[in-house]
Design an enzyme around this catalytic site. Structure first.
Site, PDB file in Angstrom:
ATOM      1  N   ARG A 195     -22.374  55.330  -9.175  1.00 56.47           N
ATOM      2  CA  ARG A 195     -23.423  54.339  -8.878  1.00 56.47           C
ATOM      3  C   ARG A 195     -24.164  54.694  -7.584  1.00 56.47           C
ATOM      4  O   ARG A 195     -25.367  54.503  -7.487  1.00 56.47           O
ATOM      5  CB  ARG A 195     -22.855  52.923  -8.832  1.00 56.47           C
ATOM      6  CG  ARG A 195     -21.960  52.667  -7.655  1.00 56.47           C
ATOM      7  CD  ARG A 195     -21.558  51.201  -7.573  1.00 56.47           C
ATOM      8  NE  ARG A 195     -20.447  51.053  -6.648  1.00 56.47           N
ATOM      9  CZ  ARG A 195     -20.323  50.095  -5.759  1.00 56.47           C
ATOM     10  NH1 ARG A 195     -21.233  49.158  -5.667  1.00 56.47           N
ATOM     11  NH2 ARG A 195     -19.285  50.050  -4.967  1.00 56.47           N
TER      12      ARG A 195
ATOM     13  N   SER B 275     -25.042  46.252  -5.163  1.00 62.14           N
ATOM     14  CA  SER B 275     -23.948  46.804  -5.977  1.00 62.14           C
ATOM     15  C   SER B 275     -24.413  47.937  -6.870  1.00 62.14           C
ATOM     16  O   SER B 275     -23.723  48.929  -7.038  1.00 62.14           O
ATOM     17  CB  SER B 275     -23.341  45.708  -6.856  1.00 62.14           C
ATOM     18  OG  SER B 275     -22.775  44.699  -6.049  1.00 62.14           O
TER      19      SER B 275
ATOM     20  N   GLU C 100     -30.747  38.232 -16.443  1.00 60.90           N
ATOM     21  CA  GLU C 100     -30.701  39.571 -17.053  1.00 60.90           C
ATOM     22  C   GLU C 100     -31.598  39.682 -18.290  1.00 60.90           C
ATOM     23  O   GLU C 100     -32.200  40.722 -18.538  1.00 60.90           O
ATOM     24  CB  GLU C 100     -29.260  39.914 -17.435  1.00 60.90           C
ATOM     25  CG  GLU C 100     -28.315  40.046 -16.244  1.00 60.90           C
ATOM     26  CD  GLU C 100     -27.860  38.697 -15.688  1.00 60.90           C
ATOM     27  OE1 GLU C 100     -28.058  37.653 -16.356  1.00 60.90           O
ATOM     28  OE2 GLU C 100     -27.313  38.675 -14.573  1.00 60.90           O
TER      29      GLU C 100
ATOM     30  N   PHE D  61     -23.274  42.395 -17.890  1.00 65.86           N
ATOM     31  CA  PHE D  61     -24.408  41.478 -18.033  1.00 65.86           C
ATOM     32  C   PHE D  61     -25.602  42.162 -18.697  1.00 65.86           C
ATOM     33  O   PHE D  61     -26.343  41.530 -19.452  1.00 65.86           O
ATOM     34  CB  PHE D  61     -24.779  40.891 -16.667  1.00 65.86           C
ATOM     35  CG  PHE D  61     -23.579  40.367 -15.925  1.00 65.86           C
ATOM     36  CD1 PHE D  61     -22.601  39.657 -16.604  1.00 65.86           C
ATOM     37  CD2 PHE D  61     -23.400  40.628 -14.572  1.00 65.86           C
ATOM     38  CE1 PHE D  61     -21.472  39.203 -15.945  1.00 65.86           C
ATOM     39  CE2 PHE D  61     -22.265  40.170 -13.912  1.00 65.86           C
ATOM     40  CZ  PHE D  61     -21.291  39.456 -14.582  1.00 65.86           C
TER      41      PHE D  61
ATOM     42  N   HIS E 126     -20.475  49.279 -12.671  1.00 62.44           N
ATOM     43  CA  HIS E 126     -19.269  48.480 -12.860  1.00 62.44           C
ATOM     44  C   HIS E 126     -18.802  48.475 -14.318  1.00 62.44           C
ATOM     45  O   HIS E 126     -18.481  47.433 -14.874  1.00 62.44           O
ATOM     46  CB  HIS E 126     -19.473  47.055 -12.333  1.00 62.44           C
ATOM     47  CG  HIS E 126     -19.627  47.004 -10.845  1.00 62.44           C
ATOM     48  ND1 HIS E 126     -20.656  47.638 -10.187  1.00 62.44           N
ATOM     49  CD2 HIS E 126     -18.877  46.405  -9.894  1.00 62.44           C
ATOM     50  CE1 HIS E 126     -20.537  47.435  -8.884  1.00 62.44           C
ATOM     51  NE2 HIS E 126     -19.472  46.694  -8.683  1.00 62.44           N
TER      52      HIS E 126
ATOM     53  N   ASP F 220     -12.608  41.774  -9.206  1.00 60.50           N
ATOM     54  CA  ASP F 220     -13.480  40.757  -9.811  1.00 60.50           C
ATOM     55  C   ASP F 220     -12.924  40.240 -11.139  1.00 60.50           C
ATOM     56  O   ASP F 220     -13.252  39.133 -11.576  1.00 60.50           O
ATOM     57  CB  ASP F 220     -14.894  41.305 -10.035  1.00 60.50           C
ATOM     58  CG  ASP F 220     -15.769  41.160  -8.796  1.00 60.50           C
ATOM     59  OD1 ASP F 220     -15.330  40.454  -7.852  1.00 60.50           O
ATOM     60  OD2 ASP F 220     -16.870  41.735  -8.772  1.00 60.50           O
TER      61      ASP F 220
END
Lengths: 298, 315
Positions: B8, B35, B56, B81, B107, B115
């Site tokens: 990422r 993130s 989203e 998402f 993620h 999380d």
């Protein structure tokens, strides 16, 4: 008022495409628009009868709005559907495809004969708009609630590209029960998309019944106002009101415009008007003949 | 030890660099730009960055509109998402007409960690792989991430790239170029094939090392281009080794394991063992603990390889 002189293409009384600019004051006359709308409705009835399936009520309620947009408002070039400076249109209530197809063919985007292949295998006219196969269709729609977000993206791109392209989206009233519409409503206001105009076809009916019974929408105008939109209400079948409303949006700066167009579902054919049943039902042989009779006499 | 890079983070750097080279690139995020790492692009090109807030579905729709307006949108949020919440927007507004939208979602997998299961995408690859017109990519290191993002700018059509939170060792050279539909042999071997995506590529390499200590020679594949899959490489490897293991930080159904199963079943049936989550969601915990808990470690891959070998040898 309009900063530049938008070019408007329409068909004059002899059926020829005509270019009109605002400063020539040659705005199409109302009786002419009414005549186009009458012919579009005839085509819709013909298409739906031949197809044997499709959405009658919402196509007829949206007809005058589409005629006002395509024949008296948007900058278009049917000879060059991808003309970069054209205004963009998103039929967010994609099930009104027959009305859009009838308007596009009348503008010359494709031959009128194709209208009567609607929904058939191999036809360029899909049950819901498909930009990959129909000239003049900008966006594929049909799954409700998604068109306004796409229109926002087009309006943002237009701003980045410069050139003053405006984006128009037509929403259904049942459609605004979708949550994504209100996400998009926030986005358009947040990004101050004053090159975006949404028209809401407020015919007060959806498949399962009256919108007020299925899922209340009111106070609708206040909702859009509260979301930051310049909001106005017009009679969606009165061309002077529709044109005045659309004209007004050119003067709005720093926020998007919402025109709530009050309409009658099934407008133009007495047996279909305000009848829930004809949301997704096409005319029977008898109904078809009566509809043609009424529209020919109109 | 090799340098460590998070896919990422490398995406964020690549997007910033490409943004400098190509003014048509725009980026969108849904309140997770820190993130997902789109924050660097956002800072450099505020006029070309659109934060849609926690929305989203609207983000993917807006990206579709930007693509229709001639832009090259990169839309980012957590993999769960992007692909879960907005799946139908991706289907209808993007894939259906093959719009030029790049979805780079961070993620992916259980290595998200603390999380918990709500935020750990273990079905995103299945959700994207099933869509016609969609390209699905899972980079295995920094250079591959950069190469994929650069390639995606040139490619006309929708692309899904899954990035991870954890840093991985670097495998490829800095000048690595991505080719659509190509898988890579990272280690030669003859007894069994170990194929992975993302972090699991590294675990496959470690498993191959462990197997070598026991006299088993494993071929290791990076199938980072999950769709279109390099089916020829899969078939050739199956023919050569006669036993196959897939490993992914994802459900064992719908992703790499399924893709390889489909190819093997049609072209070259050999014993196959799939490493992945078995009909179960993730949970909270440190990434290392979760990877162990769900059987995603090199030892687990080694175990699967031994099982596949035993089946191959009729035991």
């Amino acid at each position: 008022m309009v900063a530049n002189n938008p070019i408007i293409y329409y068909i004059n009384k002899t059926g020829v495409h005509t270019i009109v600019t605002k400063n020539c004051q040659e705005i199409p006359d109302i009786s002419h628009l009414r005549e186009i709308a009458r012919q579009v409705r005839l085509d819709i009835i013909e298409m739906l009868f031949k197809a044997g399936s499709g959405h009658t009520g919402g196509s007829l309620s949206a007809t005058d709005i589409l005629v006002a947009l395509f024949f008296a408002q948007m900058r278009l070039n049917p000879q060059d559907p991808c003309w970069p400076q054209r205004d963009r249109f998103v039929l967010s209530k994609g099930h009104a495809a027959p009305a859009l197809y009838a308007v596009l063919s009348r503008l010359g985007y494709f031959p009128r004969e194709e209208l009567f292949t609607l929904r058939q295998f191999g036809s360029s006219l899909q049950g819901h708009p498909d930009s990959s196969c129909t000239p003049g269709v900008e966006v594929s729609t049909g799954s409700l609630g998604q068109g306004l977000s796409i229109a926002n993206g087009m309006a943002l791109a237009s701003r980045l590209n410069g050139g003053g392209t405006r984006v128009y989206a037509l929403l259904g009233d049942g459609e605004v029960q979708e949550g994504q519409i209100w996400e998009a409503a926030m986005t358009a206001a947040h990004y101050r998309l004053d090159n975006l105009v949404a028209v809401l076809d407020r015919n007060r009916l959806q498949i399962d019944g009256r919108t007020a019974e299925v899922m209340s929408l009111e106070p609708l105008a206040q909702k859009w106002e509260a979301f930051g939109w310049h909001t106005l209400e017009v009679d969606g079948h009165a061309f002077p009101e529709l044109l005045a409303g659309l004209q007004e949006t050119h003067g709005v700066k720093g926020r998007p415009s919402m025109i709530i167009a009050h309409t009658v579902k099934g407008k133009g054919v007495s047996i279909f008007e305000n009848q829930v049943k004809y949301h997704g039902v096409t005319p029977s042989k008898e109904e078809y003949e009566q509809a043609l009779k009424e529209l020919h006499a109109a | 030890m090799a340098a460590q890079e998070s896919t990422r983070v490398e995406y964020g750097k690549a997007l910033l660099q490409l943004g400098k080279e190509n003014p048509d690139i725009v980026a969108l995020d849904a309140d997770l730009s820190g993130s997902t790492q789109t924050k660097h692009f956002a800072k450099a090109f505020p006029q070309r960055f659109f934060n849609l807030g926690v929305a989203e579905q609207d983000m993917l729709g807006t990206a579709a509109g930007l693509a229709l307006g001639g832009k090259i949108p990169f839309a980012s949020t957590f993999a769960m998402f992007a692909t879960g919440r907005a799946w139908e927007q991706i289907r209808q507004s993007i894939a259906y007409t093959k719009l030029n939208v790049k979805i780079v979602a961070s993620h992916g997998g259980v290595s998200v960690g603390e999380d918990g299961g709500s935020h750990q995408a273990v079905e995103d690859l299945a959700l994207m792989r099933i869509l016609p017109n969609m390209v699905v990519l899972v980079p295995a290191d920094g250079p591959e991430t950069r190469a994929m993002v650069r390639w995606a700018v040139e490619y006309q059509g929708p692309v899904y790239i899954r990035t991870g939170r954890m840093p991985f060792p670097v495998i490829y050279d800095e000048d690595h170029r991505f080719e659509l539909g190509r898988g890579y042999i990272l280690r030669e071997g003859e007894d069994v094939t170990l194929a992975g995506v993302g972090l699991m590529v590294h675990h496959c390499l470690e498993a191959a090392h462990l197997l070598a200590q026991e006299g088993v020679s494993a071929r290791v594949l990076n199938l980072s281009c999950l769709k279109p899959l390099d089916w020829q490489l899969v078939v050739d490897s199956a023919r050569l080794t006669g036993a196959f293991v897939t490993a992914e930080e994802h459900l064992a159904t719908g992703g790499l394991g399924s893709a390889v199963s489909e190819v093997l079943a049609e072209h070259c049936p050999v014993p196959l063992q799939r490493i992945g989550l078995r009909d179960i969601f993730g949970t909270s915990g440190k990434a290392e603990i979760l990877l162990k808990h769900y059987g995603l470690m090199p030892d687990d891959i080694k175990g699967a390889a031994i099982k596949a070998l035993a089946r191959k040898n009729g035991r």
